[in-house]
Design a protein around this motif. Structure first.
Motif, PDB file in Angstrom:
ATOM      1  N   SER A   3      -9.024   2.075  14.211  1.00 26.93           N
ATOM      2  CA  SER A   3      -9.545   0.720  13.446  1.00 26.93           C
ATOM      3  C   SER A   3      -8.925  -0.616  13.956  1.00 26.93           C
ATOM      4  N   HIS A   6     -10.668  -3.831  15.270  1.00 30.49           N
ATOM      5  CA  HIS A   6     -11.501  -4.699  14.202  1.00 30.49           C
ATOM      6  C   HIS A   6     -10.646  -5.688  13.418  1.00 30.49           C
ATOM      7  N   ARG A   7      -9.247  -5.492  13.565  1.00 31.93           N
ATOM      8  CA  ARG A   7      -8.443  -6.150  12.735  1.00 31.93           C
ATOM      9  C   ARG A   7      -7.760  -7.508  13.137  1.00 31.93           C
ATOM     10  N   THR A 256      -1.314  -7.966   5.477  1.00 29.56           N
ATOM     11  CA  THR A 256      -1.533  -6.620   5.873  1.00 29.56           C
ATOM     12  C   THR A 256      -2.762  -6.193   5.357  1.00 29.56           C
ATOM     13  N   GLU A 257      -3.675  -7.007   4.657  1.00 35.25           N
ATOM     14  CA  GLU A 257      -4.810  -6.666   4.033  1.00 35.25           C
ATOM     15  C   GLU A 257      -5.699  -6.769   5.064  1.00 35.25           C
ATOM     16  N   ARG A 258      -6.924  -5.790   5.089  1.00 38.70           N
ATOM     17  CA  ARG A 258      -7.984  -5.870   6.153  1.00 38.70           C
ATOM     18  C   ARG A 258      -9.263  -6.563   5.596  1.00 38.70           C
ATOM     19  N   THR A 259      -9.646  -7.456   6.346  1.00 40.86           N
ATOM     20  CA  THR A 259     -10.661  -8.311   5.987  1.00 40.86           C
ATOM     21  C   THR A 259     -12.110  -7.180   5.736  1.00 40.86           C
ATOM     22  N   ASN A 261     -15.542  -5.697   5.905  1.00 45.44           N
ATOM     23  CA  ASN A 261     -16.648  -5.990   6.654  1.00 45.44           C
ATOM     24  C   ASN A 261     -17.959  -6.327   5.877  1.00 45.44           C
ATOM     25  N   HIS A 287     -11.027 -14.293  10.632  1.00 41.07           N
ATOM     26  CA  HIS A 287     -11.309 -13.056  11.418  1.00 41.07           C
ATOM     27  C   HIS A 287     -11.547 -13.513  12.994  1.00 41.07           C
ATOM     28  N   GLU A 371       0.341  -2.051  12.511  1.00 34.61           N
ATOM     29  CA  GLU A 371      -0.571  -3.229  12.058  1.00 34.61           C
ATOM     30  C   GLU A 371      -0.704  -2.873  10.424  1.00 34.61           C
ATOM     31  N   SER A 372      -0.864  -1.956  10.048  1.00 38.81           N
ATOM     32  CA  SER A 372      -1.170  -1.699   8.551  1.00 38.81           C
ATOM     33  C   SER A 372       0.026  -1.843   7.577  1.00 38.81           C
ATOM     34  N   GLY A 557      -2.963  -7.988  12.746  1.00 33.15           N
ATOM     35  CA  GLY A 557      -3.982  -7.032  12.956  1.00 33.15           C
ATOM     36  C   GLY A 557      -3.538  -6.423  14.502  1.00 33.15           C
TER      37      GLY A 557
END
Length: 615
Positions: A3, A6-7, A256-259, A261, A287, A371-372, A557
């Protein structure tokens, strides 16, 4: 790790010294018509100009016109509509006139020449009302896994935001239809910051729904709901009135939070709490799919203007032009040398991207999925004049000094954590913009097909080995500056950067965005540090008429454990460090970078005393 590609996300942070909702004692002067002044046909319609600005009590309008040929009338609404010049509330005809707002609400201005008024020389300004109420804070919520007695600050509430209706013209209404997405998925929209509109992107990447016949993901145009993207967090009260810890934790969470989709890939976070650095902060999370740093910076600058005189454009540092033009015969040896330098550089880059990893060290854990994990964000502020002083003393460039300082600081940190790693193989990836243009363009200009600074991702990268901390470099830290000077001079004449950029473009055409993202992700993961820089304005900027004290950015990311970004603004250079919590000692890392600069500065001053010819 799948993943990861995408980040990639950019964070731009604006530090506001006096907050948007604070007292209106800091009055602001607006130049009506900008450089055109009070004329019949300005380059921008007066009411359009008023719609994108924020006016408060005690602010002043400045009208510039030739005395005797025109005047400014303050009138009632009905006289504004009919261009009636006979019974004005106030008349100004001195040539250079000023009008100060003493109340909130609408104000109506027309030209003293009725014919000019009918041709559009008229203006409506709506002055905002002052709100003295303080929003009530909900009870603090403890962070998961922490007890209230643990000493850690509780989590913050994300809050909410919605535009408030106001009388007169407004720029925060329905979003205008976006143009058809370009080949890179670009479209456009506008969102309001105060009363000033900023261009952004009205596009959405929906993973499960928008696929063509080949199964490739496409962009989908949507109507943006500002309340889902503009967030105002609520922090618990503190006795000191300073919210540094809450701010740091909130930023760490954003990193840390993922945007998601499921909606357009941008967020604006308005932090209305003072820290030791500013009275408030605006964070824009964008992004990388929307565009690279150059594109997003151009869009962001459309929201800002010069604090001293909004009618003048912001200016940026420029490279000195080479006044000596060489003939083809004189340039031929340099071209041949560049060609032979480029081939091994390009080959080494391919190997580093695909199969050769850096050594495990105090700045590279080698773990997957970092990355997380939580990251810390810290800043170091330097005086640009001191960098220029070193530059002039040593006869190098400012970039040489900055690169030498960062390399030396990294090695000092590695040695302090683990002495053996001072000689570890470590590489920095320098992210580069491949556009052959100086300065930034507006979003409108970037979207033109023939633009030299086209919107999108026009990036390449350069892998640079971080010099090892030998005994010679310990005794003379200027070795890091000399090595940086030598490397940068050689790389500047290499075609490797453009070959890598060409390879990424080719890969995108043949295999798509995901393949390119994976390529970059793997490249960053094989190296130890990622470095990027952007030039900020020379003059102080303002956001919604409030001066911007500080301006910096970071990227998140990626798989790297250390990310360093560099931003110049006014006479300062801000180095921002994004470091992996629990692995990097952010305080010690920051101190090593600071110490590296001081040691290099002192050595440069002493070097010129030993060698007067360097002066």
């Amino acid at each position: 790790m799948g993943s990861g590609p995408h980040r990639f996300v950019h964070l731009f942070l604006l530090m506001i010294p006096t907050w948007l909702s604070s007292s209106f004692s800091d009055a602001y002067k607006f130049y009506v018509g900008g450089k055109d002044g009070w004329v019949v046909k300005p380059s921008e319609e007066y009411n359009h100009w008023a719609q994108r600005n924020r006016f408060q009590i005690n602010d002043t309008l400045y009208f510039k016109y030739k005395k005797g040929s025109d005047s400014v009338l303050v009138v009632k609404k009905e006289n504004y509509d009919s261009c009636n010049t006979k019974s004005p509330i106030q008349k100004m005809d001195g040539g250079d006139s000023s009008f100060t707002f003493d109340r909130s609400g609408p104000f109506f201005f027309i030209s003293g020449n009725a014919g000019n008024c009918q041709k559009g020389q008229k203006l409506i300004v709506v002055v905002l009302a002052v709100r003295h109420h303080k929003p009530q804070s909900p009870p603090p919520v403890a962070a998961p896994g922490l007890s209230p007695a643990s000493g850690s600050p509780p989590a913050v509430s994300p809050g909410s935001w919605s535009p408030e209706p106001s009388e007169g013209p407004s720029s925060t209404g329905d979003v205008a239809p976006a143009p058809s997405p370009g080949k890179d998925g670009s479209g456009s929209m506008r969102f309001g910051v105060g009363e000033r509109s900023c261009p952004s992107y009205n596009t959405q990447h929906v993973v499960d729904k928008v696929k063509d016949d080949d199964g490739k993901l496409r962009w989908k145009r949507v109507k943006v709901k500002p309340e889902e993207h503009v967030k105002v967090p609520i922090f618990p009260e503190t006795e000191s009135g300073i919210y540094d810890q809450y701010f740091d934790d909130y930023v760490s969470r954003i990193l840390t939070e993922r945007t998601p989709n499921s909606k357009p890939l941008w967020e604006v976070h308005v932090i209305k709490y003072p820290t030791t650095n500013a009275a408030g902060t605006v964070i824009m999370k964008l992004h990388h799919a929307l565009g690279d740093g150059y594109s997003l910076m151009g869009a962001l600058l459309s929201c800002l203007h010069r604090a001293d005189d909004p009618s003048l454009p912001l200016s940026f540092p420029s490279r000195p032009e080479n006044s000596t033009k060489k003939s083809i015969l004189k340039r031929l040896p340099s071209a041949i040398s560049s060609f032979f330098d480029s081939i091994p550089d390009f080959g080494w880059s391919l190997i580093k991207s695909g199969m050769m990893e850096d050594d495990i060290s105090p700045i590279r854990s080698g773990f997957e999925g970092t990355e997380s994990q939580p990251f810390a964000l810290s800043n170091i502020l330097f005086s640009l004049d001191r960098f220029k002083e070193i530059k002039s003393k040593l006869g190098v460039t400012t970039n040489d000094v900055i690169t030498g300082m960062i390399s030396y600081g990294i090695r000092l940190y590695m040695q302090e954590i683990d002495y053996e790693t001072r000689m570890a193989n470590s590489t920095a990836v320098v992210m580069l913009n491949t556009r052959k243009i100086e300065g930034y363009q507006s979003v409108k200009d970037m979207l033109k097909p023939d633009s030299k600074g086209q919107w999108g991702n026009r990036i390449s990268f350069l892998q640079v080995s971080i010099p090892k901390l030998s005994q010679d470099s310990i005794s003379n830290p200027l070795e890091f500056v000399w090595k940086a000077h030598k490397i940068i001079k050689r790389k500047r004449h290499s075609f490797s950067v453009f070959l890598i950029g060409w390879l990424l473009d080719l890969e995108m055409k043949l295999r798509g965005h995901e393949a390119v993202a994976k390529h970059i992700y793997t490249t960053l993961g094989n190296c130890s540090v990622v470095i990027s820089n952007l030039n900020g304005p020379i003059e102080r900027m303002a956001l919604a008429n409030h001066p911007v004290k500080g301006f910096y950015f970071t990227m998140t990311g990626g798989p790297e454990n250390v990310n360093i970004t560099i931003m110049s603004y006014m006479k300062t250079l801000r180095v921002t460090l994004r470091t992996l919590k629990g692995f990097i000692d952010e305080h010690k890392f920051k101190c090593c970078i600071q110490n590296a600069f001081e040691v290099i500065y002192k050595a440069a001053m002493e070097e010129t005393q030993k060698n007067p010819e360097l002066n």
